[in-house]
Design an enzyme around this catalytic site. Sequence first.
Site, PDB file in Angstrom:
ATOM      1  N   MET A 128      -2.491 -41.462  14.883  1.00  0.00           N
ATOM      2  CA  MET A 128      -1.440 -42.466  14.667  1.00  0.00           C
ATOM      3  C   MET A 128      -1.095 -42.538  13.179  1.00  0.00           C
ATOM      4  O   MET A 128      -0.535 -43.524  12.709  1.00  0.00           O
ATOM      5  CB  MET A 128      -1.889 -43.833  15.182  1.00  0.00           C
ATOM      6  CG  MET A 128      -2.127 -43.820  16.704  1.00  0.00           C
ATOM      7  SD  MET A 128      -1.870 -45.405  17.498  1.00  0.00           S
ATOM      8  CE  MET A 128      -3.071 -46.414  16.674  1.00  0.00           C
ATOM      9  N   LEU A 167      -3.643 -41.316   7.580  1.00  0.00           N
ATOM     10  CA  LEU A 167      -4.754 -40.365   7.689  1.00  0.00           C
ATOM     11  C   LEU A 167      -5.795 -40.573   6.600  1.00  0.00           C
ATOM     12  O   LEU A 167      -5.471 -40.880   5.455  1.00  0.00           O
ATOM     13  CB  LEU A 167      -4.208 -38.932   7.620  1.00  0.00           C
ATOM     14  CG  LEU A 167      -3.171 -38.587   8.689  1.00  0.00           C
ATOM     15  CD1 LEU A 167      -2.692 -37.152   8.515  1.00  0.00           C
ATOM     16  CD2 LEU A 167      -3.717 -38.801  10.100  1.00  0.00           C
ATOM     17  N   HIS A 168      -7.055 -40.392   6.987  1.00  0.00           N
ATOM     18  CA  HIS A 168      -8.180 -40.480   6.049  1.00  0.00           C
ATOM     19  C   HIS A 168      -9.069 -39.261   6.286  1.00  0.00           C
ATOM     20  O   HIS A 168      -8.749 -38.404   7.136  1.00  0.00           O
ATOM     21  CB  HIS A 168      -8.943 -41.800   6.245  1.00  0.00           C
ATOM     22  CG  HIS A 168      -9.282 -42.087   7.678  1.00  0.00           C
ATOM     23  ND1 HIS A 168     -10.232 -41.380   8.368  1.00  0.00           N
ATOM     24  CD2 HIS A 168      -8.758 -42.961   8.567  1.00  0.00           C
ATOM     25  CE1 HIS A 168     -10.304 -41.832   9.603  1.00  0.00           C
ATOM     26  NE2 HIS A 168      -9.416 -42.784   9.763  1.00  0.00           N
ATOM     27  N   HIS A 203      -9.868 -38.086   9.853  1.00  0.00           N
ATOM     28  CA  HIS A 203      -8.859 -37.251  10.523  1.00  0.00           C
ATOM     29  C   HIS A 203      -8.922 -35.812  10.002  1.00  0.00           C
ATOM     30  O   HIS A 203      -8.809 -34.862  10.766  1.00  0.00           O
ATOM     31  CB  HIS A 203      -7.445 -37.785  10.244  1.00  0.00           C
ATOM     32  CG  HIS A 203      -7.156 -39.118  10.848  1.00  0.00           C
ATOM     33  ND1 HIS A 203      -6.965 -40.242  10.082  1.00  0.00           N
ATOM     34  CD2 HIS A 203      -7.002 -39.504  12.130  1.00  0.00           C
ATOM     35  CE1 HIS A 203      -6.704 -41.266  10.863  1.00  0.00           C
ATOM     36  NE2 HIS A 203      -6.725 -40.856  12.111  1.00  0.00           N
ATOM     37  N   SER A 255      -8.465 -46.115   9.833  1.00  0.00           N
ATOM     38  CA  SER A 255      -7.210 -46.522   9.180  1.00  0.00           C
ATOM     39  C   SER A 255      -7.189 -48.028   8.957  1.00  0.00           C
ATOM     40  O   SER A 255      -6.556 -48.519   8.027  1.00  0.00           O
ATOM     41  CB  SER A 255      -6.012 -46.129  10.040  1.00  0.00           C
ATOM     42  OG  SER A 255      -6.073 -44.749  10.302  1.00  0.00           O
TER      43      SER A 255
HETATM   44  O1  PAF Z   1      -7.303 -42.509  18.215  1.00  0.00           O
HETATM   45  C1  PAF Z   1      -6.081 -42.629  17.979  1.00  0.00           C
HETATM   46  O2  PAF Z   1      -5.624 -42.521  16.852  1.00  0.00           O
HETATM   47  C2  PAF Z   1      -5.127 -42.938  19.119  1.00  0.00           C
HETATM   48  O3  PAF Z   1      -5.730 -43.770  20.061  1.00  0.00           O
HETATM   49  C3  PAF Z   1      -4.554 -41.676  19.795  1.00  0.00           C
HETATM   50  C4  PAF Z   1      -5.655 -40.837  20.449  1.00  0.00           C
HETATM   51  C5  PAF Z   1      -3.824 -40.828  18.756  1.00  0.00           C
HETATM   52  C6  PAF Z   1      -3.552 -42.071  20.887  1.00  0.00           C
HETATM   53  O4  PAF Z   1      -2.492 -42.814  20.378  1.00  0.00           O
END
Ligand code: PAF
Length: 290
Positions: free
Chosen positions: A35, A38-39, A42, A191
């Site tokens: 979503m 990002l950190h 990710h 996040s």
């Molecule tokens: O973990 C997340 O960031 C969200 O739940 C995902 C898997 C991208 C679904 O929106």
Amino acid sequence: MPNTPLTVVRSKSGLRDAIANIHYSGQRVGFVPTMGALHNGHLSLIDLARTKSDFVAASIFVNPTQFAPGEDFETYPRDEDADLEKLASAGCNLVYLPTVEDMYPTGSLTDVRVPGPSDLLDGVYRPHFFYGVTTVVARLFIHVRPDVAVFGEKDFQQLQIIRQMTRDLGFEIEIVGGPTQRDPDGLAQSSRNRYLSDDQRRIAGALQAALVRAAARIEAGTALSTALAEARAFLRTAGFDKVDYISAVDATTLRDLPETRSEWPDITRLLGAAWIGKTRLIDNIPLTGA
Ligand code: PAF
């Protein structure tokens, strides 16, 4: 690592052509849905995806269906420029930034639900949440058509529910869990950590500490219910405002463990969710097994 050219795709049709070419050339596609905001957590998933595939795609989509009214959908951190830079330096090959209309075309009615595990733990406190997650992840799987998809173990319940959904729907996708990345005090990277004030941030590391202490107490023979109650008390003393749960579960079914150890499955997990002010933090660690 030198910057990789990152292809930015903003529509489902653009994605279809890009991915078709990759599959046509016989490359294995790895996928990291996110979503955004990002950190390092990710970016470690991108690294892991790269070891499992020839071409790494990520997505950034703040999914409205996994937020309930009153939750932080509107204020969820969004920083596209910084995210694209981080993905490029992490060696990601393509990022998909679908529109809401791409993900939920007007008139769309179909949900994907995994009842049972979606209704436990976080599902008790956020009943809509996993239904929104499985609906969007199933749609993303159909759009991206990955061979392997990587999800963080920090969201352990989400990972297990996605594994179940993938099996149930026959997606031919290998689901891989990536280890939780932590700050030096143990706080799992997320996040939402950026919502914490400095004072709150000093308290936040106690969530992992509570789980680690509980695991050690259980290992040393303390009754499960006693160790879990101690962990809840530890969090309140540390300054957390509310504890939603500290639970020891079967790592596959996510059901609570019975008090009697001889009845435990081989692989078990400790999970917790607790609030500091308006910020809800979650974390988990292995209890027994992997
Ligand atoms: O973990 C997340 O960031 C969200 O739940 C995902 C898997 C991208 C679904 O929106």
